[in-house]
Design an enzyme around this catalytic site. Structure first.
Site, mmCIF file in Angstrom:
data_model
loop_
_atom_site.group_PDB
_atom_site.id
_atom_site.type_symbol
_atom_site.label_atom_id
_atom_site.label_comp_id
_atom_site.label_asym_id
_atom_site.label_seq_id
_atom_site.Cartn_x
_atom_site.Cartn_y
_atom_site.Cartn_z
ATOM 1 N N CYS A 91 0.845 -1.193 0.000
ATOM 2 C CA CYS A 91 0.000 0.000 0.000
ATOM 3 C C CYS A 91 0.882 1.246 0.000
ATOM 4 O O CYS A 91 1.786 1.378 0.832
ATOM 5 C CB CYS A 91 -0.913 -0.012 1.223
ATOM 6 N N GLU A 92 0.626 2.142 -0.924
ATOM 7 C CA GLU A 92 1.502 3.306 -1.056
ATOM 8 C C GLU A 92 1.294 4.336 0.057
ATOM 9 O O GLU A 92 2.084 5.267 0.193
ATOM 10 C CB GLU A 92 1.297 3.978 -2.412
ATOM 11 N N HIS A 93 0.245 4.191 0.852
ATOM 12 C CA HIS A 93 -0.013 5.173 1.903
ATOM 13 C C HIS A 93 0.846 4.957 3.142
ATOM 14 O O HIS A 93 1.253 5.923 3.798
ATOM 15 C CB HIS A 93 -1.502 5.145 2.292
ATOM 16 N N HIS A 94 1.094 3.687 3.497
ATOM 17 C CA HIS A 94 1.890 3.406 4.691
ATOM 18 C C HIS A 94 3.055 2.447 4.419
ATOM 19 O O HIS A 94 3.785 2.077 5.338
ATOM 20 C CB HIS A 94 1.004 2.808 5.793
ATOM 21 N N GLN A 133 -5.016 -0.917 -4.169
ATOM 22 C CA GLN A 133 -5.631 -2.094 -4.781
ATOM 23 C C GLN A 133 -6.535 -1.722 -5.948
ATOM 24 O O GLN A 133 -6.587 -2.424 -6.966
ATOM 25 C CB GLN A 133 -6.433 -2.861 -3.725
ATOM 26 N N HIS A 161 -5.399 -5.987 4.065
ATOM 27 C CA HIS A 161 -4.441 -4.889 4.137
ATOM 28 C C HIS A 161 -3.913 -4.749 5.562
ATOM 29 O O HIS A 161 -4.687 -4.524 6.498
ATOM 30 C CB HIS A 161 -5.107 -3.581 3.703
ATOM 31 N N CYS A 163 -2.363 -2.339 6.738
ATOM 32 C CA CYS A 163 -2.578 -0.984 7.248
ATOM 33 C C CYS A 163 -3.925 -0.858 7.949
ATOM 34 O O CYS A 163 -4.144 0.087 8.720
ATOM 35 C CB CYS A 163 -2.456 0.048 6.128
#
Length: 204
Positions: A91-94, A133, A161, A163
């Site tokens: 996941c590119e956020h975390h 995703q 996920h 996260c």
């Protein structure tokens, strides 16, 4: 230290991964959380993490189109489904993993089929990069629809996920399901329902 940038002649894009920069960043993270990068258990960690990122982000540097060579002299034009393809992404956020399965269905046009393992290779490679995703699902569908010139393509991904499981809302076992439909699967409800029923067999 010798230059640790790497290139791989088998890659279809001329890119390198800067291992030294990753190592330096990992050392800063360890220091930032109050650890000592010099202690025995962590001395090799920055290098190991750098090599890991080179591997799990290979999708940034390799073109998945290389797998989509059409098998010559075929005439099959009925639905093809490969389901339960394991995928591992970030996941590119975390920068935490999301892990799950992908289901790919397509309807060939003019006998344009590819080896079944190639669909799994495409999903595996395209998962190997930081992303969300939803975008991964769309990118796989678009690539197959365009490159195979298929009558229809459907991609469904089910993933968990980290996260959401180990931080934040902390809901272990929750799954995210995304789908992307192209061509006949988008236009024809019966075709879409048939594919979903066949994919759904794995839950029975």
């Amino acid at each position: 230290m010798a230059n640790s940038k790497r290139s791989n002649n088998s890659r279809s894009k001329d890119t390198t991964v800067d291992l030294e920069k990753i190592e330096a960043g990992v050392k800063l993270i360890l220091e930032g959380i109050g650890e000592d990068p010099a202690r025995p258990g962590l001395q090799g960690t920055p290098r190991r993490v750098a090599l890991m990122y080179e591997e799990i982000c290979a999708g940034l540097h390799t073109d998945p189109r290389q797998f989509l060579n059409v098998i010559p002299a075929e005439t099959h034009d009925e639905m093809v489904i490969v389901k339960d393809i394991p995928i591992y992404s970030i996941c590119e956020h975390h920068l935490l993993p999301f892990v799950g399965i992908a289901h790919i269905a397509y309807i060939p046009k003019a006998g344009r089929i590819v080896g079944l393992s190639k669909l799994a290779r495409v999903a595996d490679l395209m998962a190997k990069k930081p992303q969300i995703q939803e975008r991964l699902t769309t990118e796989i569908a678009d690539l197959l629809y365009e490159e195979l010139q298929a009558t229809g393509v459907m991609v469904v991904i089910e993933a968990e996920h980290l996260c959401m499981e180990m931080r934040g809302v902390r809901k272990p076992g929750s799954k995210t399901v995304t789908s992307a439909l192209r061509g006949g699967f988008l236009k024809d409800q019966r075709t879409r329902a048939e594919a979903m029923a066949l994919i759904g067999d794995h839950h029975r």
